[in-house]
Design a protein around this motif. Structure first.
Motif, PDB file in Angstrom:
ATOM      1  N   LYS A  86       0.832  -1.215   0.000  1.00  0.00           N
ATOM      2  CA  LYS A  86       0.000   0.000   0.000  1.00  0.00           C
ATOM      3  C   LYS A  86       0.861   1.257   0.000  1.00  0.00           C
ATOM      4  O   LYS A  86       0.536   2.247  -0.671  1.00  0.00           O
ATOM      5  CB  LYS A  86      -0.943  -0.012   1.207  1.00  0.00           C
ATOM      6  CG  LYS A  86      -2.097  -0.983   1.066  1.00  0.00           C
ATOM      7  CD  LYS A  86      -3.046  -0.893   2.261  1.00  0.00           C
ATOM      8  CE  LYS A  86      -4.267  -1.780   2.056  1.00  0.00           C
ATOM      9  NZ  LYS A  86      -5.210  -1.714   3.213  1.00  0.00           N
ATOM     10  N   TYR A 123      -2.804  -3.079 -11.215  1.00  0.00           N
ATOM     11  CA  TYR A 123      -4.244  -3.181 -10.983  1.00  0.00           C
ATOM     12  C   TYR A 123      -4.696  -2.139  -9.959  1.00  0.00           C
ATOM     13  O   TYR A 123      -5.653  -1.388 -10.180  1.00  0.00           O
ATOM     14  CB  TYR A 123      -4.595  -4.570 -10.440  1.00  0.00           C
ATOM     15  CG  TYR A 123      -4.678  -5.684 -11.438  1.00  0.00           C
ATOM     16  CD1 TYR A 123      -5.629  -5.687 -12.450  1.00  0.00           C
ATOM     17  CD2 TYR A 123      -3.823  -6.784 -11.349  1.00  0.00           C
ATOM     18  CE1 TYR A 123      -5.724  -6.742 -13.353  1.00  0.00           C
ATOM     19  CE2 TYR A 123      -3.914  -7.849 -12.247  1.00  0.00           C
ATOM     20  CZ  TYR A 123      -4.862  -7.814 -13.243  1.00  0.00           C
ATOM     21  OH  TYR A 123      -4.950  -8.863 -14.131  1.00  0.00           O
ATOM     22  N   ALA A 124      -4.010  -2.104  -8.833  1.00  0.00           N
ATOM     23  CA  ALA A 124      -4.417  -1.221  -7.734  1.00  0.00           C
ATOM     24  C   ALA A 124      -4.290   0.249  -8.112  1.00  0.00           C
ATOM     25  O   ALA A 124      -5.164   1.066  -7.792  1.00  0.00           O
ATOM     26  CB  ALA A 124      -3.578  -1.525  -6.491  1.00  0.00           C
ATOM     27  N   PHE A 127      -7.144   1.481 -10.414  1.00  0.00           N
ATOM     28  CA  PHE A 127      -8.401   1.765  -9.728  1.00  0.00           C
ATOM     29  C   PHE A 127      -8.283   2.971  -8.797  1.00  0.00           C
ATOM     30  O   PHE A 127      -9.285   3.599  -8.463  1.00  0.00           O
ATOM     31  CB  PHE A 127      -8.870   0.530  -8.959  1.00  0.00           C
ATOM     32  CG  PHE A 127      -9.532  -0.491  -9.837  1.00  0.00           C
ATOM     33  CD1 PHE A 127     -10.829  -0.304 -10.286  1.00  0.00           C
ATOM     34  CD2 PHE A 127      -8.852  -1.627 -10.238  1.00  0.00           C
ATOM     35  CE1 PHE A 127     -11.442  -1.231 -11.109  1.00  0.00           C
ATOM     36  CE2 PHE A 127      -9.451  -2.568 -11.065  1.00  0.00           C
ATOM     37  CZ  PHE A 127     -10.755  -2.370 -11.505  1.00  0.00           C
ATOM     38  N   LYS A 128      -7.066   3.292  -8.397  1.00  0.00           N
ATOM     39  CA  LYS A 128      -6.848   4.460  -7.558  1.00  0.00           C
ATOM     40  C   LYS A 128      -6.853   5.752  -8.373  1.00  0.00           C
ATOM     41  O   LYS A 128      -7.298   6.799  -7.898  1.00  0.00           O
ATOM     42  CB  LYS A 128      -5.494   4.326  -6.837  1.00  0.00           C
ATOM     43  CG  LYS A 128      -5.138   5.498  -5.921  1.00  0.00           C
ATOM     44  CD  LYS A 128      -3.799   5.241  -5.236  1.00  0.00           C
ATOM     45  CE  LYS A 128      -3.369   6.438  -4.396  1.00  0.00           C
ATOM     46  NZ  LYS A 128      -4.326   6.717  -3.313  1.00  0.00           N
ATOM     47  N   LEU A 143      -5.028  -9.661  -9.538  1.00  0.00           N
ATOM     48  CA  LEU A 143      -5.681  -8.563  -8.832  1.00  0.00           C
ATOM     49  C   LEU A 143      -5.859  -8.947  -7.368  1.00  0.00           C
ATOM     50  O   LEU A 143      -6.518  -9.942  -7.068  1.00  0.00           O
ATOM     51  CB  LEU A 143      -7.027  -8.261  -9.495  1.00  0.00           C
ATOM     52  CG  LEU A 143      -7.775  -7.022  -9.003  1.00  0.00           C
ATOM     53  CD1 LEU A 143      -8.630  -6.448 -10.135  1.00  0.00           C
ATOM     54  CD2 LEU A 143      -8.691  -7.347  -7.816  1.00  0.00           C
ATOM     55  N   LYS A 145      -7.517  -7.852  -4.055  1.00  0.00           N
ATOM     56  CA  LYS A 145      -8.575  -6.955  -3.586  1.00  0.00           C
ATOM     57  C   LYS A 145      -8.163  -6.143  -2.355  1.00  0.00           C
ATOM     58  O   LYS A 145      -8.641  -5.029  -2.149  1.00  0.00           O
ATOM     59  CB  LYS A 145      -9.842  -7.758  -3.272  1.00  0.00           C
ATOM     60  CG  LYS A 145     -10.523  -8.334  -4.498  1.00  0.00           C
ATOM     61  CD  LYS A 145     -11.805  -9.069  -4.106  1.00  0.00           C
ATOM     62  CE  LYS A 145     -12.488  -9.679  -5.318  1.00  0.00           C
ATOM     63  NZ  LYS A 145     -13.716 -10.404  -4.933  1.00  0.00           N
ATOM     64  N   LEU A 148      -6.975  -2.634  -3.233  1.00  0.00           N
ATOM     65  CA  LEU A 148      -7.827  -1.706  -3.962  1.00  0.00           C
ATOM     66  C   LEU A 148      -8.358  -0.610  -3.043  1.00  0.00           C
ATOM     67  O   LEU A 148      -8.430  -0.789  -1.824  1.00  0.00           O
ATOM     68  CB  LEU A 148      -9.001  -2.455  -4.592  1.00  0.00           C
ATOM     69  CG  LEU A 148      -8.636  -3.512  -5.637  1.00  0.00           C
ATOM     70  CD1 LEU A 148      -9.903  -4.160  -6.178  1.00  0.00           C
ATOM     71  CD2 LEU A 148      -7.805  -2.921  -6.760  1.00  0.00           C
ATOM     72  N   MET A 152     -14.979   2.295  -4.055  1.00  0.00           N
ATOM     73  CA  MET A 152     -14.914   2.050  -5.493  1.00  0.00           C
ATOM     74  C   MET A 152     -16.123   2.712  -6.159  1.00  0.00           C
ATOM     75  O   MET A 152     -17.004   2.054  -6.700  1.00  0.00           O
ATOM     76  CB  MET A 152     -14.904   0.542  -5.752  1.00  0.00           C
ATOM     77  CG  MET A 152     -13.759  -0.198  -5.106  1.00  0.00           C
ATOM     78  SD  MET A 152     -12.236  -0.104  -6.063  1.00  0.00           S
ATOM     79  CE  MET A 152     -12.625  -1.204  -7.405  1.00  0.00           C
ATOM     80  N   TYR A 156     -15.113   3.276 -14.150  1.00  0.00           N
ATOM     81  CA  TYR A 156     -13.933   2.635 -14.732  1.00  0.00           C
ATOM     82  C   TYR A 156     -14.176   2.217 -16.175  1.00  0.00           C
ATOM     83  O   TYR A 156     -13.462   1.389 -16.714  1.00  0.00           O
ATOM     84  CB  TYR A 156     -13.545   1.423 -13.883  1.00  0.00           C
ATOM     85  CG  TYR A 156     -13.329   1.767 -12.429  1.00  0.00           C
ATOM     86  CD1 TYR A 156     -12.250   2.553 -12.038  1.00  0.00           C
ATOM     87  CD2 TYR A 156     -14.223   1.327 -11.463  1.00  0.00           C
ATOM     88  CE1 TYR A 156     -12.058   2.875 -10.705  1.00  0.00           C
ATOM     89  CE2 TYR A 156     -14.022   1.658 -10.123  1.00  0.00           C
ATOM     90  CZ  TYR A 156     -12.954   2.427  -9.755  1.00  0.00           C
ATOM     91  OH  TYR A 156     -12.766   2.753  -8.441  1.00  0.00           O
ATOM     92  N   GLN A 187     -17.047  -5.040 -12.415  1.00  0.00           N
ATOM     93  CA  GLN A 187     -16.866  -3.588 -12.377  1.00  0.00           C
ATOM     94  C   GLN A 187     -17.214  -2.949 -13.719  1.00  0.00           C
ATOM     95  O   GLN A 187     -16.968  -1.769 -13.942  1.00  0.00           O
ATOM     96  CB  GLN A 187     -15.422  -3.248 -12.005  1.00  0.00           C
ATOM     97  CG  GLN A 187     -15.013  -3.642 -10.608  1.00  0.00           C
ATOM     98  CD  GLN A 187     -15.828  -2.950  -9.537  1.00  0.00           C
ATOM     99  OE1 GLN A 187     -16.080  -1.753  -9.628  1.00  0.00           O
ATOM    100  NE2 GLN A 187     -16.246  -3.710  -8.530  1.00  0.00           N
TER     101      GLN A 187
END
Length: 221
Positions: A86, A123-124, A127-128, A143, A145, A148, A152, A156, A187
């Motif tokens: 993170k 991936y993260a 989505f950020k 991916l 989760k 993420l 959300m 997207y 999604q």
């Protein structure tokens, strides 16, 4: 040449073909135990309109060996150091903004290309930062989760994915990849190409050619 002037060490290839609009950023994120030179070998076949940046991992554990977070290969439940991952997502997200400003790049046409750890992070980050990231090339990763964003709520619909994996990958089992693909479909990701290859945790020549073809097909300049 390894550049040190931004928050993450990196190497670059400037576009040779200039349009009237700022160049899109093609950001490369290598895998565990590799370095910034690994994926940068793609640059010879990538269209020359891109501004290519390949970044060096945050953690060093040997000669030219880097990672983005620790991995516990003996514990599948704690395979990823979530805390470190993170932090790295935050760091790379900040770097993207830095690079766009420093190199005067297109703010809404960022491409991410990651292998293994780099794919998991891609991936993260996508989505950020959906307002910036539009294309994701996820190679031999999956991916996760847990990485993420909590909320959300963004759209997207503009995200496009090329996902590839080796059928015999024992590092990142293929069932994890397929779970991630189901999540993407939920999604409402409209553009998703997934291909499997007769390989392990690596890229073969067929996979590589499909990557380059996908890049050329999906470039918007």
């Amino acid at each position: 040449m390894l550049l040190n002037k931004l928050s993450i060490k990196h190497i670059i290839k400037k576009p040779r073909i200039l349009n009237k609009y700022p160049a899109p950023l093609f950001l490369m994120i290598h895998g565990y135990g590799s370095n910034e030179n690994d994926l940068f070998s793609f640059q010879k076949d990538i269209p020359e309109n891109f501004f290519i940046i390949s970044i060096q991992g945050c953690y060093s554990f040997g000669s030219d060996k880097y990672s983005w977070y620790d991995i516990d290969f003996s514990n599948k439940d704690r395979f990823i150091n979530i805390y470190q991952a993170k932090k790295t997502i935050e760091k790379i997200s900040f770097f993207i903004d830095e690079a766009i400003k420093e190199y005067q790049l297109n703010q809404s046409q960022v491409w991410l290309c990651g292998f293994s750890q780099g794919a998991i992070l891609s991936y993260a980050i996508a989505f950020k930062k959906p307002e910036k990231v539009k294309k994701v090339i996820a190679l031999s990763g999956y991916l996760e989760k847990k990485l993420l964003p909590k909320n959300m709520n963004s759209s997207y619909i503009d995200l496009k994915f090329f996902i590839s994996h080796g059928k015999y990958d024992t590092i990142c089992p293929i069932n994890l990849v397929k779970k991630g693909i189901n999540f993407l479909k939920n999604q409402k990701i409209l553009s998703l190409q997934y291909k499997e290859y007769d390989s392990g945790h690596s890229l073969n020549s067929y996979n590589y050619q499909d990557i380059i073809n996908w890049i050329k097909k999906n470039k918007s300049f």
